[in-house]
Write a protein that holds these residues in place. Sequence first.
Motif, short mmCIF file in Angstrom:
data_model
loop_
_atom_site.label_atom_id
_atom_site.label_comp_id
_atom_site.label_asym_id
_atom_site.label_seq_id
_atom_site.Cartn_x
_atom_site.Cartn_y
_atom_site.Cartn_z
N THR A 107 0.84 -1.19 0.00
CA THR A 107 0.00 0.00 0.00
C THR A 107 0.88 1.24 0.00
O THR A 107 2.03 1.20 0.45
CB THR A 107 -0.95 0.03 1.22
OG1 THR A 107 -1.76 1.19 1.13
CG2 THR A 107 -0.19 0.06 2.52
N THR A 108 0.33 2.32 -0.50
CA THR A 108 1.04 3.60 -0.45
C THR A 108 0.54 4.43 0.72
O THR A 108 1.03 5.54 0.95
CB THR A 108 0.86 4.39 -1.76
OG1 THR A 108 -0.54 4.58 -1.98
CG2 THR A 108 1.48 3.65 -2.92
N ASP A 109 -0.44 3.90 1.47
CA ASP A 109 -0.96 4.61 2.64
C ASP A 109 0.11 4.66 3.73
O ASP A 109 0.93 3.74 3.85
CB ASP A 109 -2.19 3.90 3.20
CG ASP A 109 -3.36 3.92 2.24
OD1 ASP A 109 -3.39 4.79 1.35
OD2 ASP A 109 -4.25 3.05 2.38
N ALA A 110 0.05 5.70 4.53
CA ALA A 110 0.95 5.80 5.68
C ALA A 110 0.57 4.71 6.69
O ALA A 110 -0.61 4.42 6.88
CB ALA A 110 0.83 7.17 6.32
N TRP A 111 1.57 4.12 7.33
CA TRP A 111 1.30 3.10 8.33
C TRP A 111 0.73 3.77 9.58
O TRP A 111 1.26 4.81 10.02
CB TRP A 111 2.57 2.36 8.68
CG TRP A 111 3.10 1.49 7.58
CD1 TRP A 111 2.49 1.19 6.39
CD2 TRP A 111 4.34 0.80 7.57
NE1 TRP A 111 3.29 0.36 5.65
CE2 TRP A 111 4.43 0.09 6.35
CE3 TRP A 111 5.39 0.69 8.47
CZ2 TRP A 111 5.51 -0.70 6.02
CZ3 TRP A 111 6.46 -0.09 8.14
CH2 TRP A 111 6.53 -0.79 6.93
N PRO A 112 -0.32 3.21 10.19
CA PRO A 112 -0.85 3.77 11.44
C PRO A 112 0.25 3.76 12.50
O PRO A 112 1.00 2.79 12.63
CB PRO A 112 -1.97 2.80 11.81
CG PRO A 112 -2.34 2.10 10.53
CD PRO A 112 -1.07 2.05 9.73
N GLU A 113 0.35 4.85 13.23
CA GLU A 113 1.47 5.02 14.17
C GLU A 113 1.01 5.72 15.43
O GLU A 113 0.13 6.57 15.41
CB GLU A 113 2.54 5.85 13.47
CG GLU A 113 3.71 6.21 14.29
CD GLU A 113 4.76 6.99 13.50
OE1 GLU A 113 5.50 7.73 14.13
OE2 GLU A 113 4.80 6.87 12.25
#
Length: 94
Positions: A25-31
């Motif tokens: 995915t190109t989405d930011a990883w939840p952090e």
Amino acid sequence: MQEEFTALVSMREGQGRLYVVLLNTTDAWPEYCFGSTVPTLTERTEALSLLGFEPVPGAVWEWTEDSEIYGDPASPVVLIAAIRVHAVQEQVGR
């Protein structure tokens, strides 16, 4: 069956960070960022919940250590923990 992911906690330079690895995915990883102490089991579980995830049934945190400078036994230690998680499903009627 729900898709499973790996959640990681890393403690480095006095800062804790929990993130969920989302591959392909190109989405930011939840952090989620913690303070300067190693987060408790309750703190890690609450952070996962805030990110919309929970441990899969029977999963446990597995801790390991690494060094900031590869091959240097005097290097500061980096603590890393991992657990399998899945997204929390919304319950109908809530």
